[in-house]
Write an enzyme that holds these catalytic residues in place. Structure first.
Site, PDB file in Angstrom:
ATOM      1  N   ARG A 239       0.855  -1.188   0.000  1.00  0.00           N
ATOM      2  CA  ARG A 239       0.000   0.000   0.000  1.00  0.00           C
ATOM      3  C   ARG A 239       0.893   1.241   0.000  1.00  0.00           C
ATOM      4  O   ARG A 239       1.858   1.306   0.757  1.00  0.00           O
ATOM      5  CB  ARG A 239      -0.888   0.031   1.254  1.00  0.00           C
ATOM      6  CG  ARG A 239      -2.078  -0.906   1.197  1.00  0.00           C
ATOM      7  CD  ARG A 239      -3.156  -0.402   0.235  1.00  0.00           C
ATOM      8  NE  ARG A 239      -4.256  -1.347   0.093  1.00  0.00           N
ATOM      9  CZ  ARG A 239      -4.342  -2.254  -0.892  1.00  0.00           C
ATOM     10  NH1 ARG A 239      -3.410  -2.331  -1.812  1.00  0.00           N
ATOM     11  NH2 ARG A 239      -5.393  -3.062  -0.965  1.00  0.00           N
ATOM     12  N   GLU A 268      -2.684   7.347  -5.612  1.00  0.00           N
ATOM     13  CA  GLU A 268      -2.719   6.806  -6.971  1.00  0.00           C
ATOM     14  C   GLU A 268      -4.127   6.899  -7.551  1.00  0.00           C
ATOM     15  O   GLU A 268      -5.097   6.819  -6.808  1.00  0.00           O
ATOM     16  CB  GLU A 268      -2.221   5.351  -6.953  1.00  0.00           C
ATOM     17  CG  GLU A 268      -3.080   4.414  -6.121  1.00  0.00           C
ATOM     18  CD  GLU A 268      -2.428   3.040  -5.930  1.00  0.00           C
ATOM     19  OE1 GLU A 268      -1.219   2.971  -5.665  1.00  0.00           O
ATOM     20  OE2 GLU A 268      -3.170   2.059  -6.061  1.00  0.00           O
ATOM     21  N   HIS A 286       0.433  -0.189  -9.947  1.00  0.00           N
ATOM     22  CA  HIS A 286      -0.411  -1.080  -9.126  1.00  0.00           C
ATOM     23  C   HIS A 286      -0.898  -2.304  -9.910  1.00  0.00           C
ATOM     24  O   HIS A 286      -2.099  -2.473 -10.128  1.00  0.00           O
ATOM     25  CB  HIS A 286      -1.601  -0.310  -8.543  1.00  0.00           C
ATOM     26  CG  HIS A 286      -2.159  -0.976  -7.316  1.00  0.00           C
ATOM     27  ND1 HIS A 286      -2.757  -0.294  -6.292  1.00  0.00           N
ATOM     28  CD2 HIS A 286      -2.196  -2.284  -6.942  1.00  0.00           C
ATOM     29  CE1 HIS A 286      -3.146  -1.143  -5.349  1.00  0.00           C
ATOM     30  NE2 HIS A 286      -2.814  -2.354  -5.727  1.00  0.00           N
TER      31      HIS A 286
END
Lengths: 319, 321
Positions: A239, A268, A286
């Site tokens: 994270r 993000e 990601h």
């Protein structure tokens, strides 16, 4: 018999959409248009179940306004931050998620970040793509050797343990920091640290694999970065909130952290633009679970949850 | 008196320090030299030894011009395509390389290429360099998971076995092709194929770890690529000469191969620029051994060979005997 109606909020892998259409009167989002609470409510009229994603905001007000026909919400994710769980509970709507099936893909991505960062893969790729390769030299693009180094894993859950198994193939020595010590059969020889100072001092390569949340907010800050050996490699596939971006960027500039590999960012898909100026950072958007195998498994598990609730059974993946 | 050494290429700092301590060398940190310069330096300094890398081509003609006071030419590399070993033998010049010390490091890089090819590292990095700014759909731009798949290895030598050890951590099944089957303690459960073509249909991933030579030149070609599973991933951190690059590019464009990770090319550094236009390849500029630890170890190994020969002992890593 008419099929139950299923709202699928976003585009899902073809195998998952095919199953949804086979078993349900499926309302698909073929254009993959991002949703708003209003668009979800409009599309949810008369549906029996909702299959959602982390990009959908199912806050308390949205859940309160869902039609009475909704019997289950299943999210195509492990995380449930986007769903107001108490509100769902108040409505009596069970929520399902997709744990465990992302373990290997995410651990694999953690190892990729370690290798790509330490071996300066981003710089190498850019030289090639710019058609600027002028020849081999003994000192060109010398990175840090990964094999044989000490790997510190922050957060030794399933993904951390899977990463440890992968890293042992690189003859890495595994150190870990966790709320509690693992049993010897799960530890497999990894060295447990009950404090940050000894853990960080041991971590020539540091991989963050802990959950987000208030307890780990900006855990990797300037003070802890200073405890890492000079020239350490830092990776994060967990994270973005685990990292104090300003502190990590400063350490990458000073060289105290030699290389970083990051798949997740605070804010993000917007990210601190300073990262984009750093040659010694490998950056990915990601994609921890972005493999066909994993996304199919996630979709099937999410659908299993819907199937179970609508058939009156208790799903195995109930949150 | 220290032995006189010419170093024809820039060396890592730590290697330069050892050269300074043990040898009489005008440029202990190395100086990038072409062949005429290197020959001139060898003559002018009455050198006992030459430390080179692959940029200096020791053809038969060049070897004939190396003065007789030069007792050894040590290349700081595993590969020795750049040295005419037969000519060196005919002239009685010991030549050595630096095997083994880069096995782990090269396998690390090969596995990095495997993961980046499978997980679409180049395409995703391009998304980041454009600023990201948009979420991705759950079915968008999916890669291939390596975990649990079958990896085929051509050449289960030191680097190939290090690659297999890494793959086992990913729950991968290993198949390999070698001229001869390895004993069980080296095979470690991997399945042997005598015939490369028979191995190919089993491979989700294929990684090359064989030397280049007449047997292996162009072994990856249209015919062998067609034998692979559709959508397989190809990795080459060995030698560019093993690959017919026209056939490889065609397979990457058609989807016969899903992706490739390449550290070596048929022509280097003037590689085929068509590769730079392909989205589904991850490309690095021949950096298999490019870590400080390994480059130091390679330099030391080359110096160990030089020291041995100049002390009248046999070379540690002779290329001819």
């Amino acid at each position: 018999m008419t099929k139950p109606v299923l709202l699928v909020t976003r585009r899902l892998p073809p195998a998952v959409e095919a199953r949804a259409e086979r078993d349900y009167d499926a309302r698909l989002n073929v254009d993959d248009t991002p949703t708003t609470p209003a668009s979800i409510l409009a599309a949810a009229a008369g549906v029996d179940a909702i299959l959602c994603c982390t990009s959908d905001k199912l806050d308390a007000a949205t859940i309160a306004a869902l039609p009475a026909s909704v019997k289950v919400i299943s999210t195509f994710s492990v995380g449930t931050d986007h769903i107001d769980l108490p509100a769902a509970k108040a409505r009596g709507i069970p929520v399902c998620n997709t744990p465990d099936v992302l373990t290997e893909a995410t651990a694999e991505l953690s190892m990729l970040l370690v290798l790509a960062a330490a071996r300066r893969a981003g710089e190498g790729e850019r030289i090639i793509r710019a058609k600027a390769w002028t020849g081999w030299a003994p000192t060109q693009l010398m990175g840090t050797q990964v094999s044989g180094k000490r790997l510190g894993i922050f957060g030794m859950g399933r993904i951390g343990q899977s990463l440890a198994r992968m890293a042992r193939g690189f003859r890495m020595e595994i150190h870990y920091r966790n709320r509690s010590r693992l049993s010897p059969e799960l530890e497999e020889g990894a060295v447990y640290h009950d404090n940050d100072a000894s853990f960080l001092a041991a971590s020539q390569v540091l991989s963050l694999n802990a959950p987000g949340g208030a307890g780990t907010l900006k855990w990797l800050n300037a003070e802890r970065i200073a405890m890492l050996p000079k020239g350490a490699v830092v990776t994060n596939a967990a994270r973005g909130t685990l990292v104090d971006d300003d502190a990590l960027i400063a350490a990458l500039r000073s060289g105290h952290v030699a290389y970083a590999g990051l798949d997740v960012f605070t804010g993000e898909p917007a990210l601190n633009p300073a990262y984009l100026t750093l040659e010694n950072a490998v950056l990915l958007p990601h994609l921890g679970s972005a493999t066909t195998e994993t996304r199919d498994a996630m979709g099937h598990l999410a659908l299993d949850g819907v199937d179970a609730v609508l058939a009156g059974r208790t799903p195995g993946n109930l949150v | 008196m220290k032995p006189r050494l010419i170093v024809s290429r820039q060396m890592p700092t730590a290697v330069g320090e050892r050269i300074r301590a043990e040898f009489d060398c005008p440029y202990p940190d190395g100086l990038d030299m072409d062949v005429p310069t290197a020959l001139q330096m060898l003559r002018e300094t009455n050198a006992d030894a030459l430390l080179l890398t692959s940029h200096l081509k020791l053809t038969a003609e060049v070897i004939a011009e190396i003065p007789s006071h030069v007792k050894i030419a040590a290349t700081c590399s595993v590969g020795f395509d750049h040295i005419d070993v037969a000519a060196a033998k005919a002239r009685g010049l010991p030549v050595t390389n630096t095997p083994e010390v880069l096995n782990e490091c090269t396998a690390d890089l090969a596995f990095m290429l495997l993961l980046n090819a499978a997980r679409r590292g180049h395409e995703y990095e391009a998304v980041m360099r454009q600023g990201w700014r948009r979420g991705m759909g759950m079915g968008e731009m999916l890669g291939i998971r390596a975990w649990g798949k079958t990896l085929g290895i051509l050449g289960l030598g030191g680097i190939g076995r290090a690659m297999a050890a890494r793959a086992r951590g990913f729950g991968m099944k290993i198949v390999y092709c070698n001229r001869t089957r390895l004993p069980p303690e080296l095979e470690l459960g991997a399945t042997w194929f005598a015939d490369f073509r028979e191995m190919l249909p089993h491979c989700d991933f294929l990684s090359l770890h064989a030397p280049s030579g007449p047997e292996t030149k162009g072994i990856i070609n249209a015919e062998t690529l067609a034998l692979m599973k559709k959508g397989a991933v190809f990795v080459n951190a060995a030698r560019g000469a093993l690959v017919d690059e026209d056939a490889l590019i065609a397979a990457l464009k058609s989807g016969q191969l899903a992706a490739a990770g390449l550290d070596v090319f048929a022509s280097e550094p003037a590689f085929d620029l068509r590769f730079a236009e392909l989205p589904n390849v991850f490309l690095t500029p021949h950096m298999g051994s490019a870590t400080t630890e390994t480059r130091n170890a390679m330099g030391y190994r080359a110096l160990d060979n030089i020291a041995a020969v100049l002390a009248g002992k046999p070379a540690i890593d002779p290329l001819w005997s």
